[in-house]
Design an enzyme around this catalytic site. Structure first.
Site, PDB file in Angstrom:
ATOM      1  N   GLU A 146       1.068  -1.258  -0.003  1.00  0.00           N
ATOM      2  CA  GLU A 146       0.120   0.069  -0.043  1.00  0.00           C
ATOM      3  C   GLU A 146       0.952   1.229  -0.014  1.00  0.00           C
ATOM      4  O   GLU A 146       1.468   1.653   1.066  1.00  0.00           O
ATOM      5  CB  GLU A 146      -1.064   0.077   1.191  1.00  0.00           C
ATOM      6  CG  GLU A 146      -1.718  -1.376   1.370  1.00  0.00           C
ATOM      7  CD  GLU A 146      -2.343  -1.102   2.774  1.00  0.00           C
ATOM      8  OE1 GLU A 146      -3.231  -0.327   3.014  1.00  0.00           O
ATOM      9  OE2 GLU A 146      -2.299  -2.381   3.484  1.00  0.00           O
ATOM     10  N   GLU A 158       1.768   4.950  -0.157  1.00  0.00           N
ATOM     11  CA  GLU A 158       1.190   6.439   0.151  1.00  0.00           C
ATOM     12  C   GLU A 158       2.201   7.488  -0.440  1.00  0.00           C
ATOM     13  O   GLU A 158       3.259   7.107  -0.186  1.00  0.00           O
ATOM     14  CB  GLU A 158       0.932   6.510   1.538  1.00  0.00           C
ATOM     15  CG  GLU A 158      -0.243   5.626   1.951  1.00  0.00           C
ATOM     16  CD  GLU A 158      -0.403   5.530   3.671  1.00  0.00           C
ATOM     17  OE1 GLU A 158      -1.527   5.202   4.215  1.00  0.00           O
ATOM     18  OE2 GLU A 158       0.567   6.003   4.508  1.00  0.00           O
ATOM     19  N   HIS A 175       2.592  -0.011   3.742  1.00  0.00           N
ATOM     20  CA  HIS A 175       2.463  -1.332   4.357  1.00  0.00           C
ATOM     21  C   HIS A 175       2.430  -2.661   3.382  1.00  0.00           C
ATOM     22  O   HIS A 175       2.192  -2.459   2.345  1.00  0.00           O
ATOM     23  CB  HIS A 175       0.848  -1.593   4.794  1.00  0.00           C
ATOM     24  CG  HIS A 175       0.527  -0.512   5.735  1.00  0.00           C
ATOM     25  ND1 HIS A 175      -0.597  -0.055   6.030  1.00  0.00           N
ATOM     26  CD2 HIS A 175       1.110   0.298   6.571  1.00  0.00           C
ATOM     27  CE1 HIS A 175      -0.986   0.712   7.025  1.00  0.00           C
ATOM     28  NE2 HIS A 175       0.355   1.467   7.373  1.00  0.00           N
ATOM     29  N   ARG A 193       3.509  -3.118   8.931  1.00  0.00           N
ATOM     30  CA  ARG A 193       3.029  -1.533   8.906  1.00  0.00           C
ATOM     31  C   ARG A 193       4.208  -0.680   8.962  1.00  0.00           C
ATOM     32  O   ARG A 193       3.966   0.628   8.874  1.00  0.00           O
ATOM     33  CB  ARG A 193       2.125  -1.345  10.124  1.00  0.00           C
ATOM     34  CG  ARG A 193       0.775  -2.299   9.717  1.00  0.00           C
ATOM     35  CD  ARG A 193      -0.010  -2.145  10.850  1.00  0.00           C
ATOM     36  NE  ARG A 193      -0.630  -0.724  11.218  1.00  0.00           N
ATOM     37  CZ  ARG A 193      -1.768  -0.277  10.549  1.00  0.00           C
ATOM     38  NH1 ARG A 193      -2.308  -0.724   9.409  1.00  0.00           N
ATOM     39  NH2 ARG A 193      -1.926   1.172  10.778  1.00  0.00           N
TER      40      ARG A 193
HETATM   41  P1  ADP Z   1      -5.866  -2.212   4.323  1.00  0.00           P
HETATM   42  O1  ADP Z   1      -7.133  -2.697   4.834  1.00  0.00           O
HETATM   43  O2  ADP Z   1      -4.707  -1.956   5.208  1.00  0.00           O
HETATM   44  O3  ADP Z   1      -6.156  -0.639   3.933  1.00  0.00           O
HETATM   45  P2  ADP Z   1      -5.702  -2.691   1.397  1.00  0.00           P
HETATM   46  O4  ADP Z   1      -7.039  -2.943   1.000  1.00  0.00           O
HETATM   47  O5  ADP Z   1      -5.383  -1.005   1.301  1.00  0.00           O
HETATM   48  O6  ADP Z   1      -5.297  -2.833   2.898  1.00  0.00           O
HETATM   49  O7  ADP Z   1      -4.657  -3.351   0.910  1.00  0.00           O
HETATM   50  C1  ADP Z   1      -4.559  -4.679   0.758  1.00  0.00           C
HETATM   51  C2  ADP Z   1      -3.496  -5.451  -0.056  1.00  0.00           C
HETATM   52  O8  ADP Z   1      -3.155  -6.878   0.115  1.00  0.00           O
HETATM   53  C3  ADP Z   1      -3.924  -5.313  -1.492  1.00  0.00           C
HETATM   54  O9  ADP Z   1      -2.601  -4.937  -2.294  1.00  0.00           O
HETATM   55  C4  ADP Z   1      -4.250  -6.668  -1.544  1.00  0.00           C
HETATM   56  O10 ADP Z   1      -4.060  -7.103  -3.025  1.00  0.00           O
HETATM   57  C5  ADP Z   1      -3.289  -7.504  -1.051  1.00  0.00           C
HETATM   58  N1  ADP Z   1      -3.629  -9.055  -0.711  1.00  0.00           N
HETATM   59  C6  ADP Z   1      -4.744  -9.658  -0.709  1.00  0.00           C
HETATM   60  N2  ADP Z   1      -4.530 -10.803  -0.232  1.00  0.00           N
HETATM   61  C7  ADP Z   1      -3.409 -11.173  -0.076  1.00  0.00           C
HETATM   62  C8  ADP Z   1      -2.752 -12.282  -0.077  1.00  0.00           C
HETATM   63  N3  ADP Z   1      -3.272 -13.713   0.196  1.00  0.00           N
HETATM   64  N4  ADP Z   1      -1.184 -12.231  -0.011  1.00  0.00           N
HETATM   65  C9  ADP Z   1      -0.878 -11.158  -0.067  1.00  0.00           C
HETATM   66  N5  ADP Z   1      -1.258  -9.913  -0.382  1.00  0.00           N
HETATM   67  C10 ADP Z   1      -2.647  -9.912  -0.430  1.00  0.00           C
HETATM   68 MG    MG Z   2      -2.807  -1.164   5.561  1.00  0.00          MG
HETATM   69 MG    MG Z   3      -3.071   3.978   3.805  1.00  0.00          MG
HETATM   70 MG    MG Z   4      -4.922   0.846   2.307  1.00  0.00          MG
HETATM   71 MG    MG Z   5      -6.242   1.993   4.558  1.00  0.00          MG
END
Ligand code: ADP
Ligand code: MG
Ligand code: MG
Ligand code: MG
Ligand code: MG
Length: 442
Positions: free
Chosen positions: A129, A131, A242, A333
């Site tokens: 993620e 930023e 993250h 994180r």
């Molecule tokens: P947050 O809730 O922390 O804001 P996000 O939804 O912004 O999380 O990002 C989650 C990330 O995790 C995305 O890049 C997604 O593709 C990734 N992700 C989902 N499933 C898996 C997995 N099994 N292994 C690794 N990464 C994953």
């Molecule tokens: Mg996150």
């Molecule tokens: Mg963020």
């Molecule tokens: Mg996020």
């Molecule tokens: Mg977020």
């Protein structure tokens, strides 16, 4: 896509490409680029393009400066932003003249640790993620710290330059093959996040480098400056990166998921977590490699400070998001986008693998907000803090043989030398903060 040499040549002809950019990343995480004309493409595909490695930061001594680039054909992508000229790029590994992988190449380093994982039966999947901040540029095109959101009294019209730029970035990234999961304004003024679908660790590290390049270029088109500096402004949130990660078995099953466990996490997941906790202090130097990184890792701004994990709370270093099944993952994180993604993933994976190999049990999870924990309570629970500055982090890294092995002797040495030099310059600098504090007082 896994292109063959013939397919690339064919594509180049069809698309009437004029230039090919051969890209690689130096130890500090900066993308380097050698551009060749289309006439040189076949030579490049035969791994015959040479460059002088001694001119690259932290690469080699003069006497062993000849290096070869081996393009990874699966990274071939056409640039969507060139006006008129037709250009594409390939990401390369750096090789020595004798045909062995150069150990100062971060991409080779990540590949080496990924191979180790594969020998243990695992593939690492990562979703980052990223930023970043968008700042206005001044009349001379230089970045300022002014954000589009507080553009000033006179901007009554609902213009959100940042929102427009972000939409354009999303479109561009999609054209380059990214699957964008979400794109949103972040907590701080002028701060944004664009999330893309996870992939295997090598593809994700490549994607992070491509992402940063595309975001900067598109920002510039909108008269803005995109920065991945971790904490550009005092008093507001910094930018993190993250790292969401999981291991898959070689036949593609999520190795962190176990239906029968109370938290539905596998033994491998717990041990991986144990390894991450054990080596967190040491890999901080890699995941948070700048002086400025540690100004983000302070209480009160959504960034972690303490080495703890939780299955729900977002304040500790590690969170286990609620999703299970194929989405079972660990979210780390502390990393920030100034990190070299190849080295950061190599270091973090090595820490987790060490946990699996040695069956390291993680500490008990914390459930409360760790920011509100007293020092006594922390001591009682055995919770420690992340390094508070780059110097401390390098000291921790130097003590950790497992992580030094992950980086390899060459990169460890160049990396820590550069960090210590940075620290010594910074320590000697007299800042405005000190003048404000002491000039009148003493
Ligand atoms: P947050 O809730 O922390 O804001 P996000 O939804 O912004 O999380 O990002 C989650 C990330 O995790 C995305 O890049 C997604 O593709 C990734 N992700 C989902 N499933 C898996 C997995 N099994 N292994 C690794 N990464 C994953
Ligand atoms: Mg996150
Ligand atoms: Mg963020
Ligand atoms: Mg996020
Ligand atoms: Mg977020």
């Amino acid at each position: 896509t896994n292109y063959s040499k013939e397919e690339i040549l064919q594509k180049a002809k069809e698309l009437e490409l004029e230039f090919i950019h051969l890209q690689f990343t130096d130890i500090m995480g900066v993308m380097k680029n050698i551009s060749i004309t289309i006439e040189q493409l076949e030579k490049a595909l035969d791994n015959e393009i040479m460059f002088d490695g001694s001119s690259i930061d932290g690469f080699v001594r003069i006497e062993e400066s000849d290096m070869y680039l081996r393009p990874d054909l699966s990274t071939f992508v056409v640039f969507p932003w060139t006006n008129g000229s037709r250009e594409a790029r390939m990401i390369c590994d750096v090789y020595r003249p004798d045909g062995t992988p150069f150990d100062g190449c971060p991409r080779n380093t990540l590949k080496r640790v990924l191979k180790e994982a594969e020998e243990m039966g695992y593939i690492m999947n990562v979703g980052p993620e990223c930023e970043f901040f968008l700042f206005h540029t001044n009349e001379r095109g230089e970045p300022t710290l002014d954000t589009h959101d507080n553009a000033g009294y006179f901007d009554l019209a609902p213009v959100d330059l940042g929102g427009d730029a972000r939409k354009d970035m999303t479109i561009t990234l999609k054209q380059m093959g990214f699957e964008i999961e979400a794109s949103h304004h972040e907590v701080a003024q002028g701060q944004h996040e664009i999330d893309f679908l996870y992939a295997d660790a090598l593809a994700t590290a490549d994607n992070i480098m491509t992402f940063k390049m595309a975001v900067r270029i598109i920002a510039q088109r909108h008269g803005l400056h995109a920065t991945f500096m971790p904490k550009p402004k005092f008093g507001i949130n910094g930018s993190g990166m993250h790292i969401n990660m999981s291991l898959a078995t070689l036949d593609g099953k999520n190795a962190f998921y176990d239906e029968s466990d109370p938290l539905k996490l596998s033994k491998a997941a717990y041990h991986y977590l144990g390894g991450i906790v054990k080596h967190a202090k040491a890999f901080a130097a890699v995941t948070n490699p700048t002086i400025n990184s540690y100004k983000r890792l302070v209480p009160g701004y959504e960034a972690p400070v303490l080495i703890a994990w939780s299955s729900s709370n977002r304040s500790p270093l590690i969170r286990i998001p609620a999703k299970r099944g194929n989405s079972t993952r660990i979210e780390l994180r502390n990393p920030d986008p100034s990190a070299n993604p190849y080295l950061a993933l190599a270091a973090v994976l090595k820490a987790g693998l060490d946990g699996i190999k040695n069956e390291i049990e993680p500490p008990a999870p914390v459930c409360s907000n760790v920011y509100h924990m007293s020092d006594e309570e922390m001591k009682e629970k055995g919770i420690e803090g992340l390094p508070t500055n780059l110097y401390e982090a390098i000291q921790e890294l130097s003590k950790d043989e497992v992580l030094k092995e992950a980086l390899g002797a060459h990169i460890f040495e160049k990396f820590s030398d550069a960090a210590l030099l940075e620290w010594s310059e910074y320590s000697r600098y007299v800042s405005q903060w000190e003048l404000d504090r002491y000039l009148r007082k003493f």
